[in-house]
Motif scaffolding. Structure first.
Motif: not given
Length: 286
Positions: A156-169, A252-263
């Motif tokens: 029932s608890k919310d879990f807040h986290c940014y997620v970057l998805l990367v899939k090879p071909k 997984l990261t809680q850092d939005q800047e890292l999410l963008e950097k990874g993207y």
């Protein structure tokens, strides 16, 4: 009618044992994410018509949306048909439940359109006849999932986290991944510890418990999975894991800047790259 079909990630996946019927008993922590397919569905006089924004998926009886629509029409003797158009954003053979999410969304939409007044529990029971992940996708809540996917215990608890998805071909066939699994020497992640970490909002605990029994056999099919994981960790993501039977990897990261950097780093290197986050109650208002 317009409906979203949300993807999922497996924060932890343990293949417990092989059953006598050939299936495997699983224990998993599954979390919905904000990445979704968009489905338009309307009532027509008869038949099931499916169109899509891509030619990479079948639109006939092989499609999971067709299967659940046909099942519902036959079981409840619905004297009409449905026309479905899908804008597909979730990749196939990725371990993100793209097909199951679509099937669950069609069941929920048809329940409303034809005023069947079926409970979510009944829809989940119908869905599991077509796909093991459909029950989870009906509810769209983080859960401890057991059996072949039909036993759900919600967290029932919310879990807040940014997620970057990367899939090879290259994707991974679930059947092939299970077929190559060496259960005696396989990794068995701490499922109940992961559940406890989410309940306690312990982000580092979640990162520590990340694990997937199917990762090793899938790595042999698609070696890029390991490369993506290593690159994510080098960039500074707190944890990286393959979802389901692959081949998509999430960081997984809680850092939005890292999410963008990874993207930006992965964008032109691999076939599919998306920024998303864990789906919580407040996310559904977006």
């Amino acid at each position: 009618m317009k409906i979203r079909a949300y993807a999922k990630v497996n924060l932890a996946l343990d293949v417990v044992r092989k059953r006598e019927d050939g299936y495997h008993d699983l224990e998993m922590i599954m979390a919905p994410i904000t990445l979704h397919d968009l489905i338009y569905i309307e009532k027509i006089d008869h038949g099931i018509q499916i169109t899509a924004n891509t030619n990479r998926m079948p639109t006939d009886q092989r499609n999971i949306m067709y299967k659940v629509a046909q099942l519902l029409i036959e079981r409840y003797q619905i004297p009409y048909g449905v026309k479905i158009h899908i804008y597909k954003h979730i990749p196939t053979q990725a371990g993100l439940a793209g097909g199951s999410g679509d099937g669950a969304a069609v069941l929920k939409a048809m329940n409303q359109i034809f005023q069947l007044n079926l409970s979510l529990e009944t829809l989940a029971d119908i869905g599991k006849e077509v796909g093991a992940d459909i029950p989870f996708c009906i509810y769209e809540k983080t859960a401890l999932v057991k059996g072949i996917g039909e036993k759900l215990e919600f967290i029932s608890k919310d879990f807040h986290c940014y997620v970057l998805l990367v899939k090879p071909k290259k994707g991974v066939s679930t059947k092939k991944s299970f077929g190559m699994l060496d259960l005696k020497n396989a990794e068995h992640p701490p499922i109940m510890d992961m559940k406890e970490a989410i309940e306690n909002n312990d982000y580092q605990g979640v990162v520590k418990c990340l694990g997937n029994t199917l990762e090793e056999p899938s790595l042999k099919i698609v070696p890029d999975i390991l490369k993506i994981k290593e690159e994510m960790k080098e960039l500074g993501f707190d944890g990286a894991l393959m979802s389901g039977s692959g081949s998509c990897v999430f960081g997984l990261t809680q850092d939005q800047e890292l999410l963008e950097k990874g993207y930006q780093f992965f964008l032109n290197r691999y076939a599919f790259v998306r920024k998303t986050e864990i789906l919580n109650k407040d996310s559904l208002k977006l």
